[in-house]
Write a protein that holds these residues in place. Structure first.
Motif, PDB file in Angstrom:
ATOM      1  N   ILE A 166      -6.252   1.275 -17.562  1.00 31.04           N
ATOM      2  CA  ILE A 166      -6.895   2.140 -18.550  1.00 31.04           C
ATOM      3  C   ILE A 166      -8.345   1.694 -18.749  1.00 31.04           C
ATOM      4  N   GLY A 167      -8.581   0.382 -18.788  1.00 28.64           N
ATOM      5  CA  GLY A 167      -9.947  -0.135 -18.930  1.00 28.64           C
ATOM      6  C   GLY A 167     -10.838   0.292 -17.776  1.00 28.64           C
ATOM      7  N   ASP A 168     -10.317   0.244 -16.551  1.00 26.47           N
ATOM      8  CA  ASP A 168     -11.094   0.693 -15.395  1.00 26.47           C
ATOM      9  C   ASP A 168     -11.430   2.176 -15.499  1.00 26.47           C
ATOM     10  N   ASP A 169     -10.465   2.972 -15.981  1.00 21.46           N
ATOM     11  CA  ASP A 169     -10.700   4.406 -16.160  1.00 21.46           C
ATOM     12  C   ASP A 169     -11.811   4.641 -17.189  1.00 21.46           C
ATOM     13  N   TRP A 170     -11.751   3.926 -18.311  1.00 16.97           N
ATOM     14  CA  TRP A 170     -12.793   4.069 -19.337  1.00 16.97           C
ATOM     15  C   TRP A 170     -14.150   3.636 -18.796  1.00 16.97           C
ATOM     16  N   GLN A 171     -14.165   2.548 -18.034  1.00 15.41           N
ATOM     17  CA  GLN A 171     -15.415   2.055 -17.450  1.00 15.41           C
ATOM     18  C   GLN A 171     -16.023   3.112 -16.539  1.00 15.41           C
ATOM     19  N   TYR A 172     -15.209   3.706 -15.685  1.00 10.11           N
ATOM     20  CA  TYR A 172     -15.685   4.738 -14.761  1.00 10.11           C
ATOM     21  C   TYR A 172     -16.231   5.942 -15.525  1.00 10.11           C
ATOM     22  N   ALA A 174     -17.377   6.044 -18.554  1.00 11.42           N
ATOM     23  CA  ALA A 174     -18.597   5.699 -19.291  1.00 11.42           C
ATOM     24  C   ALA A 174     -19.816   5.744 -18.376  1.00 11.42           C
ATOM     25  N   THR A 175     -19.678   5.298 -17.135  1.00  9.78           N
ATOM     26  CA  THR A 175     -20.824   5.305 -16.223  1.00  9.78           C
ATOM     27  C   THR A 175     -21.138   6.710 -15.718  1.00  9.78           C
ATOM     28  N   CYS A 176     -20.223   7.652 -15.896  1.00  8.91           N
ATOM     29  CA  CYS A 176     -20.444   9.030 -15.454  1.00  8.91           C
ATOM     30  C   CYS A 176     -20.970   9.934 -16.566  1.00  8.91           C
ATOM     31  N   LEU A 177     -21.234   9.376 -17.730  1.00  4.57           N
ATOM     32  CA  LEU A 177     -21.748  10.195 -18.831  1.00  4.57           C
ATOM     33  C   LEU A 177     -23.093  10.804 -18.447  1.00  4.57           C
ATOM     34  N   PRO A 178     -23.334  12.051 -18.841  1.00  2.00           N
ATOM     35  CA  PRO A 178     -24.628  12.667 -18.521  1.00  2.00           C
ATOM     36  C   PRO A 178     -25.809  11.867 -19.073  1.00  2.00           C
ATOM     37  N   GLU A 179     -25.600  11.198 -20.204  1.00  2.00           N
ATOM     38  CA  GLU A 179     -26.668  10.398 -20.787  1.00  2.00           C
ATOM     39  C   GLU A 179     -27.066   9.248 -19.873  1.00  2.00           C
ATOM     40  N   LYS A 187     -26.219   2.312 -18.651  1.00  2.00           N
ATOM     41  CA  LYS A 187     -25.119   1.761 -17.844  1.00  2.00           C
ATOM     42  C   LYS A 187     -24.935   0.270 -18.074  1.00  2.00           C
ATOM     43  N   LEU A 188     -25.993  -0.394 -18.523  1.00  2.00           N
ATOM     44  CA  LEU A 188     -25.890  -1.833 -18.788  1.00  2.00           C
ATOM     45  C   LEU A 188     -24.932  -2.126 -19.938  1.00  2.00           C
ATOM     46  N   PHE A 189     -24.753  -1.179 -20.859  1.00  2.00           N
ATOM     47  CA  PHE A 189     -23.860  -1.387 -22.005  1.00  2.00           C
ATOM     48  C   PHE A 189     -22.383  -1.338 -21.617  1.00  2.00           C
ATOM     49  N   VAL A 190     -22.047  -0.763 -20.480  1.00  4.48           N
ATOM     50  CA  VAL A 190     -20.643  -0.609 -20.129  1.00  4.48           C
ATOM     51  C   VAL A 190     -20.169  -1.694 -19.174  1.00  4.48           C
ATOM     52  N   ARG A 191     -20.990  -2.659 -18.914  1.00  3.80           N
ATOM     53  CA  ARG A 191     -20.567  -3.764 -18.032  1.00  3.80           C
ATOM     54  C   ARG A 191     -19.882  -4.844 -18.798  1.00  3.80           C
TER      55      ARG A 191
END
Length: 191
Positions: A166-172, A174-179, A187-191
């Motif tokens: 589930i964490g990997d799914d959320w990470q993915y 988050a990096t695909c957000l239009p923002e 993207k640095l915030f989701v690492r």
């Protein structure tokens, strides 16, 4: 069953709580002091209507109501350590004797862990005023299993694998957000 409107849901919750109060010995037997509800207007209204004393602070009396107002100020409105401390001290002075120890141990000693002033160093923390993100995370952990009954059979390793998936799914996501496309540094915030 047709979907109820929020007001009707609140009425249903109120009726349920009133039946529960009667079962527990009536209004005098169950004096609710605190209530934690989900972020649901219907739940909050149902509790308020079933326990009228919560609205007026009648379950604890005027001394506790005044102390609560000081603590609420310390929690949400004081932007400095000194201001927060002043509000907590005022709460201790206003509180009845049997509540002073609670305020000292649960508010004073750990104030830097919860008070609003402790968030002042971080713009990101100042923006997070609800627990919605945590509730959403818990919801996705519970609903991403193929079969909920299967989750009761998880070993410790299986539960950890499920949470990591589930964490990997959320990470993915988050990096695909239009923002993130517009502002790559996000993207640095989701690492």
């Amino acid at each position: 069953m047709p979907h109820c409107r929020p007001n009707q849901d609140g009425d249903i919750i109120r009726e349920f709580l009133q039946v529960l109060k009667a079962w527990a010995g009536g209004a005098g037997a169950w004096r609710l002091r605190y209530s934690i509800t989900d972020d649901s207007a219907a739940e909050q209204r149902g509790v308020r209507d079933a326990f009228q004393g919560l609205k007026e602070g009648a379950t604890e009396g005027p001394q506790c109501k005044q102390a609560f107002q000081y603590l609420y100020s310390a929690l949400y409105y004081r932007h400095t350590s000194m201001g927060c401390e002043q509000s907590i001290e005022a709460a201790m002075r206003a509180a009845p004797e049997h509540k002073k120890k609670y305020i000292k141990t649960e508010w004073w000693i750990i104030r830097n862990l919860w008070a609003y002033y402790a968030r002042q160093h971080s713009c990101l923390l100042l923006q997070c005023m609800t627990t919605n993100a945590v509730e959403s995370w818990h919801h996705s952990i519970k609903t991403h299993a193929e079969d909920k009954a299967q989750m009761t059979q998880f070993s410790l390793s299986g539960a950890a694998s499920h949470v990591l998936m589930i964490g990997d799914d959320w990470q993915y996501r988050a990096t695909c957000l239009p923002e993130c496309a517009e502002f790559p540094l996000l993207k640095l915030f989701v690492r």
